[in-house]
Design a protein around this motif. Structure first.
Motif, mmCIF file in Angstrom:
data_model
loop_
_atom_site.group_PDB
_atom_site.id
_atom_site.type_symbol
_atom_site.label_atom_id
_atom_site.label_comp_id
_atom_site.label_asym_id
_atom_site.label_seq_id
_atom_site.Cartn_x
_atom_site.Cartn_y
_atom_site.Cartn_z
ATOM 1 N N GLN A 109 -4.857 24.383 -6.730
ATOM 2 C CA GLN A 109 -5.833 23.460 -7.332
ATOM 3 C C GLN A 109 -6.229 22.340 -6.370
ATOM 4 O OE1 GLN A 109 -3.617 23.086 -11.383
ATOM 5 N NE2 GLN A 109 -5.662 22.255 -11.689
ATOM 6 N N THR A 110 -5.243 21.827 -5.647
ATOM 7 C CA THR A 110 -5.535 20.713 -4.737
ATOM 8 C C THR A 110 -6.346 21.181 -3.537
ATOM 9 O OG1 THR A 110 -3.492 19.635 -5.457
ATOM 10 C CG2 THR A 110 -4.516 18.787 -3.449
ATOM 11 N N CYS A 111 -6.035 22.350 -3.022
ATOM 12 C CA CYS A 111 -6.855 22.907 -1.933
ATOM 13 C C CYS A 111 -8.304 23.052 -2.383
ATOM 14 C CB CYS A 111 -6.311 24.270 -1.502
ATOM 15 S SG CYS A 111 -4.771 24.213 -0.558
ATOM 16 N N GLU A 112 -8.491 23.559 -3.593
ATOM 17 C CA GLU A 112 -9.845 23.751 -4.114
ATOM 18 C C GLU A 112 -10.560 22.405 -4.279
ATOM 19 O OE1 GLU A 112 -9.194 25.906 -7.713
ATOM 20 O OE2 GLU A 112 -8.826 27.823 -6.699
ATOM 21 N N MET A 113 -9.829 21.399 -4.793
ATOM 22 C CA MET A 113 -10.422 20.075 -4.976
ATOM 23 C C MET A 113 -10.834 19.479 -3.644
ATOM 24 S SD MET A 113 -9.565 16.633 -4.431
ATOM 25 C CE MET A 113 -7.779 16.507 -4.468
ATOM 26 N N LEU A 114 -9.978 19.587 -2.645
ATOM 27 C CA LEU A 114 -10.282 19.014 -1.334
ATOM 28 C C LEU A 114 -11.490 19.702 -0.695
ATOM 29 C CD1 LEU A 114 -6.627 18.600 -0.006
ATOM 30 C CD2 LEU A 114 -8.177 16.774 -0.707
ATOM 31 N N GLU A 115 -11.572 21.013 -0.833
ATOM 32 C CA GLU A 115 -12.720 21.752 -0.306
ATOM 33 C C GLU A 115 -14.014 21.309 -0.994
ATOM 34 O OE1 GLU A 115 -13.048 24.081 2.059
ATOM 35 O OE2 GLU A 115 -10.960 24.467 2.595
ATOM 36 N N GLU A 116 -13.929 21.117 -2.313
ATOM 37 C CA GLU A 116 -15.109 20.688 -3.074
ATOM 38 C C GLU A 116 -15.614 19.320 -2.630
ATOM 39 O OE1 GLU A 116 -13.957 20.753 -7.145
ATOM 40 O OE2 GLU A 116 -13.820 22.954 -7.244
ATOM 41 N N HIS A 117 -14.688 18.488 -2.142
ATOM 42 C CA HIS A 117 -15.068 17.143 -1.708
ATOM 43 C C HIS A 117 -15.274 17.050 -0.191
ATOM 44 C CE1 HIS A 117 -13.720 16.159 -5.788
ATOM 45 N NE2 HIS A 117 -14.463 15.074 -5.664
ATOM 46 N N GLY A 118 -15.416 18.195 0.437
ATOM 47 C CA GLY A 118 -15.792 18.211 1.839
ATOM 48 C C GLY A 118 -14.668 18.159 2.847
ATOM 49 N N ALA A 119 -13.425 18.171 2.390
ATOM 50 C CA ALA A 119 -12.289 18.145 3.328
ATOM 51 C C ALA A 119 -12.146 19.509 4.002
ATOM 52 C CB ALA A 119 -11.002 17.781 2.601
ATOM 53 N N ARG A 120 -11.637 19.494 5.223
ATOM 54 C CA ARG A 120 -11.419 20.728 5.958
ATOM 55 C C ARG A 120 -9.975 20.806 6.430
ATOM 56 N NH1 ARG A 120 -14.922 21.848 3.454
ATOM 57 N NH2 ARG A 120 -17.092 22.381 3.989
ATOM 58 N N ARG A 121 -9.458 22.001 6.399
ATOM 59 C CA ARG A 121 -8.066 22.233 6.784
ATOM 60 C C ARG A 121 -7.839 21.866 8.244
ATOM 61 N NH1 ARG A 121 -3.916 25.185 4.811
ATOM 62 N NH2 ARG A 121 -5.135 25.914 3.019
ATOM 63 N N VAL A 122 -6.722 21.141 8.509
ATOM 64 C CA VAL A 122 -6.366 20.794 9.886
ATOM 65 C C VAL A 122 -5.077 21.493 10.319
ATOM 66 C CG1 VAL A 122 -7.524 18.560 9.767
ATOM 67 C CG2 VAL A 122 -5.096 18.709 9.173
ATOM 68 N N LEU A 123 -4.348 22.049 9.358
ATOM 69 C CA LEU A 123 -3.123 22.791 9.646
ATOM 70 C C LEU A 123 -3.176 24.131 8.934
ATOM 71 C CD1 LEU A 123 -0.398 20.007 9.133
ATOM 72 C CD2 LEU A 123 -1.175 20.948 11.326
ATOM 73 N N PRO A 124 -2.593 25.172 9.524
ATOM 74 C CA PRO A 124 -2.564 26.464 8.834
ATOM 75 C C PRO A 124 -1.663 26.387 7.607
ATOM 76 C CG PRO A 124 -1.170 26.512 10.789
ATOM 77 C CD PRO A 124 -1.922 25.217 10.841
ATOM 78 N N ALA A 125 -1.883 27.276 6.663
ATOM 79 C CA ALA A 125 -1.052 27.316 5.462
ATOM 80 C C ALA A 125 0.400 27.554 5.858
ATOM 81 C CB ALA A 125 -1.541 28.413 4.527
ATOM 82 N N GLU A 126 1.278 26.741 5.321
ATOM 83 C CA GLU A 126 2.708 26.832 5.633
ATOM 84 C C GLU A 126 3.408 27.673 4.569
ATOM 85 O OE1 GLU A 126 6.575 23.821 5.876
ATOM 86 O OE2 GLU A 126 4.547 23.027 6.063
ATOM 87 N N GLU A 127 4.259 28.558 4.989
ATOM 88 C CA GLU A 127 5.005 29.374 4.028
ATOM 89 C C GLU A 127 6.182 28.567 3.472
ATOM 90 O OE1 GLU A 127 7.482 33.585 3.612
ATOM 91 O OE2 GLU A 127 6.591 33.016 5.541
ATOM 92 N N ILE A 128 6.227 28.417 2.160
ATOM 93 C CA ILE A 128 7.324 27.729 1.495
ATOM 94 C C ILE A 128 8.236 28.796 0.904
ATOM 95 C CG2 ILE A 128 7.987 26.077 -0.296
ATOM 96 C CD1 ILE A 128 6.385 24.830 1.977
ATOM 97 N N VAL A 129 9.512 28.695 1.186
ATOM 98 C CA VAL A 129 10.479 29.703 0.748
ATOM 99 C C VAL A 129 11.112 29.270 -0.573
ATOM 100 C CG1 VAL A 129 12.602 30.937 1.327
ATOM 101 C CG2 VAL A 129 10.949 30.336 3.130
ATOM 102 N N PHE A 130 11.090 30.175 -1.541
ATOM 103 C CA PHE A 130 11.686 29.915 -2.857
ATOM 104 C C PHE A 130 12.862 30.861 -3.074
ATOM 105 C CE2 PHE A 130 7.243 28.729 -3.051
ATOM 106 C CZ PHE A 130 7.289 27.481 -3.656
ATOM 107 N N ARG A 131 13.849 30.373 -3.795
ATOM 108 C CA ARG A 131 15.007 31.213 -4.098
ATOM 109 C C ARG A 131 14.671 32.186 -5.222
ATOM 110 N NH1 ARG A 131 19.545 26.407 -4.718
ATOM 111 N NH2 ARG A 131 19.126 25.381 -2.726
ATOM 112 N N LYS A 132 15.484 33.197 -5.335
ATOM 113 C CA LYS A 132 15.341 34.140 -6.436
ATOM 114 C C LYS A 132 15.727 33.441 -7.726
ATOM 115 C CE LYS A 132 16.710 38.769 -7.961
ATOM 116 N NZ LYS A 132 17.556 39.949 -7.672
#
Length: 287
Positions: A240-263
């Motif tokens: 949701q936040t990525c979508e909001m930032l894109e809608e307001h003209g923000a552009r990605r400066v870092l690649p998507a980071e993989e977050i590791v979750f436990r089982k």
């Protein structure tokens, strides 16, 4: 006047969605000059201001049991549960002791039970002030600070935009409350929790309008006391936040980071774990 402020609203374990939002802000190069937090949003605010990464926050809270590692049963007096475990956890993990030491100025919102007014903490020891902000009336015992008793900041300001509005040119708020239809349960905790949620839903609507951008994070189907849905909530908040930032003209400066979750445990086991402490507390109350 500061350029950007971020307000983190209260909502218990659903604050995992805010952790996803923070990850999106990082990847789009958005850094606030001031943050505020109420209840679980206060936890998110101080962890963020302290420099914890999203992965570190996930690692801290995944696998914890809300009714063992966050709160513990109380002999019913000021509340059904006390927050001593959360207080100890915060004191153990936070690299700073006082609010005024945080790299990003942080305001923690609580409610003064004796004077009947909002309290915005800007200095003093972090841990007890955050716990005060999280202390839902009746369910959790009020926290005493300097001779004054405090309860959850949501009673007055669950979405703490007013706490920072006059100090910031722009405010982004992340709200968590999702007041779904809920079947009536004939017990004290259920009634108290539902009633409090209706109160905070009312004050959130007013404070939401003070934001320049309000992101109403999708927490549908998620319980405020269930730490078993961190991955689901994180991914919703991030998207949701990525979508909001894109809608307001923000552009990605870092690649998507993989977050590791436990089982995860299966949902039925998690549900049993979360219900049992409530039954035990109510049984003590009826003795």
């Amino acid at each position: 006047m500061k350029e950007l402020g971020i307000a983190f609203g209260g909502g218990g374990a659903r604050a995992a969605a805010q952790c996803g939002a923070v990850q999106a802000l990082k990847e789009y190069g958005i850094k606030p000059d001031l943050v505020s937090g109420t209840s679980a949003g206060a936890i998110m605010a101080v962890l963020y201001s302290s420099g914890f990464s999203s992965q570190q926050v996930v690692d801290i809270f995944e696998g914890l049991d809300f009714f063992k590692d966050i709160v513990s049963p109380e002999v019913p007096k000021g509340g059904l549960f006390n927050s001593a475990p959360l207080l100890a956890l915060l004191r153990r993990i936070l690299p700073y002791k006082n609010l005024e030491e945080l790299p990003i100025p942080t305001y923690v919102v609580a409610s003064d039970l004796e004077r009947g007014c909002v309290k915005i903490f800007k200095e003093g020891e972090i841990a007890p002030r955050v716990v005060a902000s999280c202390s839902i009336p009746i369910i959790f015992t009020p926290i005493e600070i300097d001779g004054v008793h405090y309860v959850d900041g949501g009673a007055f300001q669950n979405l703490p935009v007013p706490a920072i509005r006059e100090e910031c040119r722009k405010v982004i708020s992340f709200s968590l409350l999702h007041l779904e239809e809920e079947k009536y349960h004939d017990n004290l905790m259920s009634v108290a929790n539902r009633s409090f949620n209706m109160i905070i839903a009312s004050n959130e609507l007013a404070d939401m309008r003070l934001s320049d951008i309000d992101v109403k994070l999708d927490t549908s189907g998620c319980n405020a006391y269930d730490l078993g849905k961190i991955e689901i909530l994180f991914k919703r908040g991030y998207r949701q936040t990525c979508e909001m930032l894109e809608e307001h003209g923000a552009r990605r400066v870092l690649p998507a980071e993989e977050i590791v979750f436990r089982k995860k445990d299966d949902s039925r086991t998690a549900q049993i774990r979360s219900v049992r402490p409530l039954r035990e507390a109510l049984a003590r109350l009826n003795r």
